[in-house]
Scaffold this motif. Sequence first.
Motif, PDB file in Angstrom:
ATOM      1  N   LEU A   1      85.817 -75.456 -60.183  1.00  0.00           N
ATOM      2  CA  LEU A   1      86.770 -74.853 -59.208  1.00  0.00           C
ATOM      3  C   LEU A   1      85.976 -74.695 -57.792  1.00  0.00           C
ATOM      4  CD1 LEU A   1      88.118 -72.047 -61.851  1.00  0.00           C
ATOM      5  CD2 LEU A   1      89.123 -73.967 -61.203  1.00  0.00           C
ATOM      6  N   GLN A   2      84.853 -75.266 -57.705  1.00  0.00           N
ATOM      7  CA  GLN A   2      84.193 -75.102 -56.321  1.00  0.00           C
ATOM      8  C   GLN A   2      85.230 -75.443 -55.328  1.00  0.00           C
ATOM      9  OE1 GLN A   2      80.504 -76.656 -56.712  1.00  0.00           O
ATOM     10  NE2 GLN A   2      80.026 -76.538 -54.568  1.00  0.00           N
ATOM     11  N   HIS A   3      86.119 -76.486 -55.502  1.00  0.00           N
ATOM     12  CA  HIS A   3      86.947 -76.820 -54.290  1.00  0.00           C
ATOM     13  C   HIS A   3      87.954 -76.012 -54.060  1.00  0.00           C
ATOM     14  CE1 HIS A   3      89.472 -77.668 -57.875  1.00  0.00           C
ATOM     15  NE2 HIS A   3      90.385 -78.111 -57.072  1.00  0.00           N
ATOM     16  N   LEU A   4      88.315 -75.118 -54.883  1.00  0.00           N
ATOM     17  CA  LEU A   4      89.299 -73.994 -54.451  1.00  0.00           C
ATOM     18  C   LEU A   4      89.048 -72.791 -53.415  1.00  0.00           C
ATOM     19  CD1 LEU A   4      91.097 -73.450 -57.879  1.00  0.00           C
ATOM     20  CD2 LEU A   4      91.630 -75.068 -55.927  1.00  0.00           C
ATOM     21  N   TRP A   5      87.708 -73.310 -52.728  1.00  0.00           N
ATOM     22  CA  TRP A   5      87.328 -72.242 -51.680  1.00  0.00           C
ATOM     23  C   TRP A   5      88.453 -72.393 -50.428  1.00  0.00           C
ATOM     24  CZ3 TRP A   5      86.781 -73.831 -46.676  1.00  0.00           C
ATOM     25  CH2 TRP A   5      86.515 -75.355 -46.494  1.00  0.00           C
ATOM     26  N   SER A   6      88.725 -73.598 -50.357  1.00  0.00           N
ATOM     27  CA  SER A   6      89.590 -73.813 -49.138  1.00  0.00           C
ATOM     28  C   SER A   6      91.100 -73.248 -49.491  1.00  0.00           C
ATOM     29  CB  SER A   6      89.829 -75.288 -49.041  1.00  0.00           C
ATOM     30  OG  SER A   6      90.351 -76.083 -49.979  1.00  0.00           O
ATOM     31  N   MET A   7      91.550 -73.258 -50.743  1.00  0.00           N
ATOM     32  CA  MET A   7      92.733 -72.622 -50.989  1.00  0.00           C
ATOM     33  C   MET A   7      92.651 -71.318 -50.840  1.00  0.00           C
ATOM     34  SD  MET A   7      94.876 -75.081 -51.602  1.00  0.00           S
ATOM     35  CE  MET A   7      96.172 -74.022 -51.716  1.00  0.00           C
ATOM     36  N   SER A   8      91.547 -70.574 -51.426  1.00  0.00           N
ATOM     37  CA  SER A   8      91.244 -69.076 -50.910  1.00  0.00           C
ATOM     38  C   SER A   8      91.463 -68.834 -49.469  1.00  0.00           C
ATOM     39  CB  SER A   8      90.062 -68.691 -51.597  1.00  0.00           C
ATOM     40  OG  SER A   8      90.124 -68.865 -53.097  1.00  0.00           O
ATOM     41  N   MET A   9      90.895 -69.793 -48.655  1.00  0.00           N
ATOM     42  CA  MET A   9      90.570 -69.351 -47.426  1.00  0.00           C
ATOM     43  C   MET A   9      92.117 -69.502 -46.540  1.00  0.00           C
ATOM     44  SD  MET A   9      90.708 -71.137 -44.359  1.00  0.00           S
ATOM     45  CE  MET A   9      90.833 -70.362 -42.655  1.00  0.00           C
ATOM     46  N   GLN A  10      92.725 -70.562 -47.005  1.00  0.00           N
ATOM     47  CA  GLN A  10      94.101 -70.798 -46.464  1.00  0.00           C
ATOM     48  C   GLN A  10      95.298 -69.536 -46.781  1.00  0.00           C
ATOM     49  OE1 GLN A  10      96.312 -74.660 -46.024  1.00  0.00           O
ATOM     50  NE2 GLN A  10      94.770 -75.357 -47.296  1.00  0.00           N
ATOM     51  N   GLY A  11      94.990 -69.131 -48.220  1.00  0.00           N
ATOM     52  CA  GLY A  11      95.927 -67.915 -48.547  1.00  0.00           C
ATOM     53  C   GLY A  11      95.500 -66.780 -47.810  1.00  0.00           C
ATOM     54  N   GLN A  12      94.362 -66.395 -47.581  1.00  0.00           N
ATOM     55  CA  GLN A  12      93.933 -65.233 -46.798  1.00  0.00           C
ATOM     56  C   GLN A  12      94.384 -65.560 -45.180  1.00  0.00           C
ATOM     57  OE1 GLN A  12      89.491 -65.330 -47.172  1.00  0.00           O
ATOM     58  NE2 GLN A  12      89.737 -65.403 -49.250  1.00  0.00           N
ATOM     59  N   PHE A  13      94.413 -67.158 -44.752  1.00  0.00           N
ATOM     60  CA  PHE A  13      94.781 -66.968 -43.327  1.00  0.00           C
ATOM     61  C   PHE A  13      96.411 -66.783 -43.315  1.00  0.00           C
ATOM     62  CE2 PHE A  13      97.556 -70.394 -41.247  1.00  0.00           C
ATOM     63  CZ  PHE A  13      97.364 -69.807 -39.847  1.00  0.00           C
ATOM     64  N   PHE A  14      97.143 -67.337 -44.587  1.00  0.00           N
ATOM     65  CA  PHE A  14      98.588 -67.156 -44.498  1.00  0.00           C
ATOM     66  C   PHE A  14      99.022 -65.662 -44.329  1.00  0.00           C
ATOM     67  CE2 PHE A  14      99.045 -71.555 -46.792  1.00  0.00           C
ATOM     68  CZ  PHE A  14      99.253 -72.263 -45.544  1.00  0.00           C
ATOM     69  N   VAL A  15      98.287 -64.964 -45.330  1.00  0.00           N
ATOM     70  CA  VAL A  15      98.806 -63.542 -45.373  1.00  0.00           C
ATOM     71  C   VAL A  15      98.146 -62.642 -44.217  1.00  0.00           C
ATOM     72  CG1 VAL A  15      98.294 -61.060 -46.724  1.00  0.00           C
ATOM     73  CG2 VAL A  15      98.574 -63.635 -47.811  1.00  0.00           C
ATOM     74  N   GLY A  16      97.152 -63.006 -43.788  1.00  0.00           N
ATOM     75  CA  GLY A  16      96.662 -62.143 -42.435  1.00  0.00           C
ATOM     76  C   GLY A  16      97.387 -62.368 -41.249  1.00  0.00           C
ATOM     77  N   ALA A  17      97.554 -63.741 -41.155  1.00  0.00           N
ATOM     78  CA  ALA A  17      98.335 -64.443 -39.909  1.00  0.00           C
ATOM     79  C   ALA A  17      99.990 -63.667 -39.976  1.00  0.00           C
ATOM     80  CB  ALA A  17      98.417 -65.792 -39.833  1.00  0.00           C
ATOM     81  N   LEU A  18     100.347 -63.582 -41.274  1.00  0.00           N
ATOM     82  CA  LEU A  18     101.847 -63.195 -41.356  1.00  0.00           C
ATOM     83  C   LEU A  18     101.793 -61.666 -41.046  1.00  0.00           C
ATOM     84  CD1 LEU A  18     104.593 -63.972 -42.529  1.00  0.00           C
ATOM     85  CD2 LEU A  18     103.777 -63.208 -44.616  1.00  0.00           C
ATOM     86  N   ILE A  19     101.067 -61.023 -41.515  1.00  0.00           N
ATOM     87  CA  ILE A  19     100.975 -59.504 -41.176  1.00  0.00           C
ATOM     88  C   ILE A  19     100.801 -59.430 -39.815  1.00  0.00           C
ATOM     89  CG2 ILE A  19     100.005 -57.432 -41.477  1.00  0.00           C
ATOM     90  CD1 ILE A  19      99.396 -58.268 -44.688  1.00  0.00           C
ATOM     91  N   VAL A  20      99.757 -59.987 -39.239  1.00  0.00           N
ATOM     92  CA  VAL A  20      99.388 -59.841 -37.597  1.00  0.00           C
ATOM     93  C   VAL A  20     100.545 -60.177 -36.787  1.00  0.00           C
ATOM     94  CG1 VAL A  20      97.732 -60.389 -35.978  1.00  0.00           C
ATOM     95  CG2 VAL A  20      96.969 -59.885 -38.278  1.00  0.00           C
ATOM     96  N   LEU A  21     101.180 -61.528 -36.950  1.00  0.00           N
ATOM     97  CA  LEU A  21     101.999 -62.045 -36.158  1.00  0.00           C
ATOM     98  C   LEU A  21     103.332 -61.347 -36.375  1.00  0.00           C
ATOM     99  CD1 LEU A  21     100.862 -65.758 -36.002  1.00  0.00           C
ATOM    100  CD2 LEU A  21     100.401 -63.873 -34.744  1.00  0.00           C
TER     101      LEU A  21
END
Length: 719
Positions: A154-174
């Motif tokens: 599951l090492q590759h899923l770091w990028s999915m976690s990062m994208q998920g955090q970006f999506f939620v954070g950007a959604l709330i802020v913007l």
Amino acid sequence: MSAPTTGDATPSTAAAPAYRTDLDGLRGIAIALVACFHVWFGRVSGGVDVFLTLSGYFFVGSLVRHTIHAQSARIGFGETVSPWPRLQRLFRRLLPALYTLLIVVGVLTIAIVTQTRWQNIGREIVASALYYQNYYLAKNSQDYLAASSANSPLQHLWSMSMQGQFFVGALIVLLTVAGLIKLLGRRYEGLTQPRVIRAIFAVVVGGTALASFAWAQHRLHIDQPYNYYDTLSRLWEPLVGGLLAIWMPTWRVGVRIRGAMTVIALILIATCGWWIDGVASYPAALAWVPVGATLLVIWSGNTAPDQSLPRVNQILASKRSVWLGSLSYSLYLIHWPLLIFYLTWRGIDHANVLEGTGILLVSIGLAWLTKRYIEDPLRGGGRSSMAHLRWPAHPRVTYTAALTVVLVLASGATAGGIKAWDRHMLDVAVDTTDLDPALYPGARALLDGAPVPALDPQPTPLAMAQDLPQTGRDGFMSDFAATTPTVGVYGDPNGGKTIAVAGGSHAEMWIGALDAIGRRNGFRIVTYLKMGCPLTGEEMPTRLEGTPYPECRTWVRAVMDDILRTRPDAVFTNSTRPDPDGPADHVPAGYLAIFDELTGAGIPVVGIRDTPWPHKDKRPINTPECLAGGGSATTCGTVRASALNPVDPAQAVAATNPLFHPLDLSNGVCTADFCPAVVGNIIVYKDFHHLSTPYVRTLTHELSRQLAAALGWTGPEVP
């Protein structure tokens, strides 16, 4: 890697651009690079950076169009700022395939992987399901390098976690910014103009991207393993894609020039994995190569209505490229764990050309099945290729509903199994403090010829996960970020003499024996310990993986100042280390500088030779895992000459420095020519290169004997 479109499916007609199928084709190229580099080349390709940039372009652009549309259509305030509708769409697009993968990984882990790894993989399943896998890996400093059977599936899923955090954070802020624009627009009508809205979003997005890039560049030479996974460092990559969606340059450039730019950009994307060490360089300045090339492809295909699309962009928009791009999310999820499980099953570290081709073809097939029967149905709407299916006996139960229930139940069962295994691991540790020396002689079998009865070794390979030196449990091992020492006291706290134990984990692993010797002989043991930080005079020390470690330098200086101030009767530290340029061990120059400084101040140094780091054919061996996988004391052991010089290299230091005393316990770990994985019914190593705590206890007598010979005041030997 991201879902085909992460924003609205049908954005506002006034501001929405035509759907860019050539960017779907770019996704196809990116996932092909990611998979091929992982399977065959063991390098970071830059494909993930392409995905991040595209995700930001689509996502931020969609939010901006939504805000402009909300103002022009006089949509209610709640509809403007509520993140829930978009979160629902994100969940439908991202979670079904991810959770399906996590369930399968859980099953295959039990079927293929040794029990010694179940606990860590289980925790990574939870981290991936909750989208914090990148920080889990960052905390554990796992390097995203070449695949091997020892890598996490599951090492590759770091990028999915990062994208998920970006999506939620950007959604709330913007959306909060959009809500403020809506609210203030009632008083200041100028704020609701499209160009003003875009300017506000550009300032927010651009400013955040600039801060993120500065942070990534700053952390590059401080803690790159953490920096690589850190969302704060990665944010700028999707945000610059979003910035391009907000302000797309409208320069009128000929189609041939645009086509040439796309060709150049694709060449950079395809080749940067060869000439940039992404693990050591991303997401700092060199990440601009794949990111900037992606921006160039986006811009070059953004033609005016009366302009034709460059030929190369038309190729990107071809049916095959778009089809592969449509599989990018599922293919990204599947290819890495399939590779890792195959390597683990075969017991190899690399796939050959034929094996790699098979893994890629199977990955594509499974990705297509996942998209058709899991991704699409659970997205709903027109994209669901099976939304029409219903179970005959229950007309109200659709395929989508049934699949959702199955995924939820299976995910719950997987999570429950992980929790149960964690509880089991708490009970699996065996108290090895009072092992019968007649049954478990350990090092005494080599040093004294003690008989070894036929018994299973202790502790079990599974229990090794709980095998920690006392200093670690007591909180006296400073972490990677620490720059000031935390001092522990062992042995006889009221003893008249003091030995300071200083360095990293290879000094710490001797504390069990030193504590016993100090208590028996009436002297104090004070500890100065830090993860991965030997006592070295190097100006720029590095971690084991080679990344800069400035915190170590600061910590060592603080330790040395304290030692020179308190003046212990001796300093116990490591004297050797595996030679990076040779087959055996050596005394690093940084160690010599410390020895000279201490002995120059009149403080004796006891330098203990490092024990062999288990390996075979230059491949490191995790001893408990090797034994749990069916290995033996011999097959999991190491040829002595491949790890140790015939004579302790530190002897040469002692010949010129009378206050330096070398200790060598190699004969308590190895025979004349071999270093077994199990000696005297005790497993020698707890991982890749640290002695197990119970084995160190069996070396206490020999360590005491050598200390007494070196210092002359440690008293009688511990029996």
